[in-house]
Structure formats: C-alpha cells, structure tokens
Enzyme design. Structure first.
Site, PDB file in Angstrom:
ATOM      1  N   LYS A  47     -11.036  47.540   7.298  1.00 28.70           N
ATOM      2  CA  LYS A  47     -11.263  48.985   7.374  1.00 28.70           C
ATOM      3  C   LYS A  47     -12.700  49.288   6.975  1.00 28.70           C
ATOM      4  CE  LYS A  47      -9.915  53.211   4.882  1.00 28.70           C
ATOM      5  NZ  LYS A  47      -8.933  53.880   4.020  1.00 28.70           N
TER       6      LYS A  47
ATOM      7  N   GLU B 227      -9.496  64.642  -4.258  1.00 26.41           N
ATOM      8  CA  GLU B 227      -9.202  63.254  -4.643  1.00 26.41           C
ATOM      9  C   GLU B 227      -9.692  62.913  -6.052  1.00 26.41           C
ATOM     10  OE1 GLU B 227     -10.264  60.457  -1.638  1.00 26.41           O
ATOM     11  OE2 GLU B 227      -9.487  58.756  -2.762  1.00 26.41           O
TER      12      GLU B 227
ATOM     13  N   GLU C 152      -4.019  52.168   6.542  1.00 29.34           N
ATOM     14  CA  GLU C 152      -5.294  52.631   5.972  1.00 29.34           C
ATOM     15  C   GLU C 152      -5.128  52.927   4.483  1.00 29.34           C
ATOM     16  OE1 GLU C 152      -6.523  55.531   9.295  1.00 29.34           O
ATOM     17  OE2 GLU C 152      -7.772  56.051   7.574  1.00 29.34           O
TER      18      GLU C 152
ATOM     19  N   GLU D 161     -11.686  64.396  13.011  1.00 31.19           N
ATOM     20  CA  GLU D 161     -11.289  64.405  11.593  1.00 31.19           C
ATOM     21  C   GLU D 161     -12.482  64.775  10.697  1.00 31.19           C
ATOM     22  OE1 GLU D 161      -8.755  61.113  10.324  1.00 31.19           O
ATOM     23  OE2 GLU D 161      -9.834  61.083   8.422  1.00 31.19           O
TER      24      GLU D 161
HETATM   25  C1  LIG Z   1     -14.329  60.166   3.486  1.00 28.25           C
HETATM   26  C2  LIG Z   1     -13.652  61.294   3.278  1.00 28.25           C
HETATM   27  O1  LIG Z   1     -12.349  61.323   2.926  1.00 28.25           O
HETATM   28  C3  LIG Z   1     -11.668  60.153   2.532  1.00 28.25           C
HETATM   29  C4  LIG Z   1     -11.048  59.488   3.690  1.00 28.25           C
HETATM   30  C5  LIG Z   1      -9.771  59.803   4.096  1.00 28.25           C
HETATM   31  C6  LIG Z   1      -9.199  59.201   5.337  1.00 28.25           C
HETATM   32  O2  LIG Z   1      -9.840  58.343   5.942  1.00 28.25           O
HETATM   33  O3  LIG Z   1      -8.099  59.598   5.763  1.00 28.25           O
HETATM   34  C7  LIG Z   1      -8.975  60.676   3.321  1.00 28.25           C
HETATM   35  C8  LIG Z   1      -9.425  61.146   2.132  1.00 28.25           C
HETATM   36  C9  LIG Z   1     -10.642  60.593   1.514  1.00 28.25           C
HETATM   37  O4  LIG Z   1     -10.347  59.482   0.732  1.00 28.25           O
HETATM   38  C10 LIG Z   1     -14.297  62.633   3.383  1.00 28.25           C
HETATM   39  O5  LIG Z   1     -13.620  63.635   3.155  1.00 28.25           O
HETATM   40  O6  LIG Z   1     -15.502  62.685   3.680  1.00 28.25           O
END
Ligand SMILES: C=C(O[C@@H]1C=C(C(=O)O)C=C[C@H]1O)C(=O)O
Length: 362
Positions: free
Chosen positions: A108, A164, A208, A344
């Site tokens: 990943k 988080e 993930e 996203e």
């Molecule tokens: C990298 C980010 O978020 C991170 C990545 C995520 C994912 O890949 O689903 C979810 C939450 C965070 O740990 C961000 O918000 O910039």
C-alpha cells in the site's frame, strides 16, 4: 501565530508564548525526561527525517471541554490558484502506482495532492481553527506554529480538524484510533447508509485498514503487557466521508511517554504505506515534500501523558497569511480505481475548503 491549540471533543490544550523550541524530537523528549520542561506541544513532520516544530510553552490552559474561541475574526475571501499536481497528473501517478502495486513488492502507498489557495487579506490561523471547530464538533481541531522547524517554516502555521487520533496516553493506558478505508457520503439518507454499509464489507478497504492495525500491533505489541485490537473495524464518519476505524487499547509495560509513542508509531500505513520504508521512498520520489501535512500534532507532559492526532484535513498557512496549501491523500492498493482515488482526495479536501468558503476545484 502565537500559541498552540488542540481541541478535542471533551478537552482542549491551549498555550501561549514559547520558552524553548525544538527542531528535533529527541531533544524535546530529553527535556521532558530530565525534568527541564513540564509540557511539550507542537508538530512532527510527515517525513520522520524532517525537523520538528515542538515547543515548551510559556503559558498553558487546559479545559475540560472543546475549545470555544472568544474572539470572532472574519475569514477573508479565498480562492484556489493552483493544484499540485494537477488532478490529471494525480490520476496518472495513481495509475502508475497501481501498476507497481500489482507487481507485488509493495502492499500500500498513500498518495496525496495539494491545492494552493490565495486569500484577499491575511487568514488568521486561530480564526480558521475556530471556524473548523464549529463546523466539525466531533473532530480534533488544531492550530500550530511551524516556525521552530527552520527557515522554510518561519511564521507558517498548520490548521486543521482531523478525525484521526494517532495515540493517547493516560497513565499506563495507551489508546489509538486509526482510520483507513474511506467512502464518500451523500445527502440522501438511504444512499448514505448504503455507502457506509458497503465500506464496512469492502474487501479492498478492509485490506487497506488491516495494513494499519498490523503496523500498530507490531509497534505497540512489544511495549504492552495487554493489547486489544478489534478483529474487524467499525464505521465512523465526518461530514464528508465514511471511514473504517479501529479503537485500540493497550496497557504499557514501561512508562513510554506519549511523545515517544507518537514517534514510534508515525508514520502509520494510514498516511504512508506498507512496507513503511519502501512506501516512504515512493512518496519522497513522487510527491512534493508533504512538510507537516500527514504528520502529527499534539502534546506530552512530564508525567508522559499526552495526545497526538494525525495532521490531516488541514492546511499550511504562509507567514503573511495570504497563501494556504490544503492537502489530502488516500491509500492506494493493487485493486484501487484511480478515478475513485482522485475523487476521494477531492472529498477530503472539502473539510478545509468549506471552512474557507472555497468551492470544489474540480
Ligand atoms: C491521507 C488522508 O487520510 C488518511 C487515509 C485514509 C484512507 O486512505 O482511506 C483514511 C483516513 C486517513 O488515515 C487524508 O485525509 O489526507
């Protein structure tokens, strides 16, 4: 900005003035352990080889509730001027990563992008943090001066509202709540529920997420006499996104401090990837330096208790307050869809852009 804010839903730590600053986490840890500092606050950069922005503050206020700013400063009109890289280039970068991930040497890699914003008059970091705290009451809102990290950062600050928590320590109890695996929310209630439910059963997103819980198990396992990590994650949400979350709790064997725990855990595969060093090298080679985006913001006292949150849903603000760089990323695995991944990041950027009244950039 003068001071530091970390507002969590049930308490906040606010500081003013600086007695000493530390561009190195080891020096800050030492100041706590030798008893020359009673509290350290500040930020760790994304890249662990970078300088830190840590401080021994002059004045500290701790409240038993979320922070409510007593000043009301308006935020200036702000607009997007540049995307780094362009959405098309981000898409291509993710496509290449997916090809590489299919080769199997990496599990990943988190890929991120940045939107540069220009404001008509200076953005006050505290006013932006206050707005973000109001808009995101369940989040952890922060504002931190980055000056201690060196000439490139003088006068810059980092402001955001993150869902988080990297790590918290109270006595011998250590808790984490990593997030990984995301789905966009929708205004229509039934469709929104379906989006959440399908995230919870998505093999790709569960994989993930597992990279992150495996990492936390590997780091905390040797430090804890008990460690409880749920076998499956739960659903959590912000205004914009559903996330998979794992509430983790451990009992520390030795008095490892919250700052030491944050240094040991960061960067988790939620922000970096798996294996860590290989993923970090890919990010170093393919992205502009993330600086403090994707790092950690928090505090640690001389007893070793503290909170460190993951620096996401945030922007760095320039010394003159007129430029801001908002960043967002997402975890890429072998079966990621590049367009979904770009979308996203657009969705995640909204937490910051909405607070500044900026509409989507694409
Ligand atoms: C990298 C980010 O978020 C991170 C990545 C995520 C994912 O890949 O689903 C979810 C939450 C965070 O740990 C961000 O918000 O910039």
């Amino acid at each position: 900005m003068d001071g530091f804010v970390l507002s969590r839903p049930d308490h906040s730590v606010l500081t003013r003035g600086v007695r000493r600053s530390f561009d190195d986490a080891g020096a800050a840890t030492h100041a706590l352990s030798e008893g020359s500092a009673t509290l350290i606050v500040g930020a760790l950069p994304f890249d662990p080889s970078g300088a830190t922005a840590l401080y021994e503050p002059a004045e500290v206020t701790v409240t038993g509730s979320a922070w409510r700013s007593d000043t009301s400063v308006d935020l200036p009109h702000t607009h997007a001027v540049r995307e780094i890289p362009s959405p098309a280039d981000h898409l291509r970068r993710v496509e290449k990563l997916v090809t590489r991930l299919r080769d199997g040497d990496l599990g990943k890699v988190v890929s991120a992008r940045t939107v540069e914003l220009r404001a008509e008059s200076p953005i006050s970091p505290t006013a932006l943090a206050a707005r973000m705290a109001t808009l995101n009451p369940a989040a952890n809102t922060f504002a931190v001066d980055l000056s201690a990290a060196g000439t490139d950062f003088v006068g810059h600050s980092l402001v955001g509202a993150t869902p988080e928590v990297l790590v918290s320590r109270r006595g011998n109890v250590v808790t984490c709540r990593p997030l990984a695996g995301s789905a966009r929310r929708t205004a229509e209630t039934e469709a929104d529920r379906v989006a959440g439910d399908s995230l919870l059963s998505s093999t790709k997103n569960l994989a993930e997420h597992a990279f992150v819980t495996d990492w936390i198990r590997d780091v905390l396992g040797p430090l804890c006499s008990e460690l409880s990590i749920p076998s499956t994650p739960e659903l959590t949400s912000t205004h914009e996104v559903w996330h998979l979350a794992s509430p983790i709790r451990g009992i520390l064997r030795d008095p490892t401090t919250a700052l030491e725990l944050a240094i040991a855990l960061h960067p988790t595969p939620a922000l970096c990837g798996t294996p860590t060093t290989a993923a970090l090298n890919v990010i170093r080679d393919t992205e502009e330096p993330r600086r403090f985006y994707g790092g950690a913001v928090g505090w640690c006292n001389n007893v070793g208790d503290g909170d460190w949150v993951v620096a996401i849903r945030c922007a760095e603000i320039s010394a003159d307050g007129r430029t801001a760089w908002a960043s967002a990323g997402g975890g890429i695995v072998a079966d990621s869809d590049p367009q979904d991944e770009l979308d996203e990041t657009t969705t995640k950027l909204r937490t910051l852009l909405t607070a500044l009244g900026v509409s989507d950039t694409n």
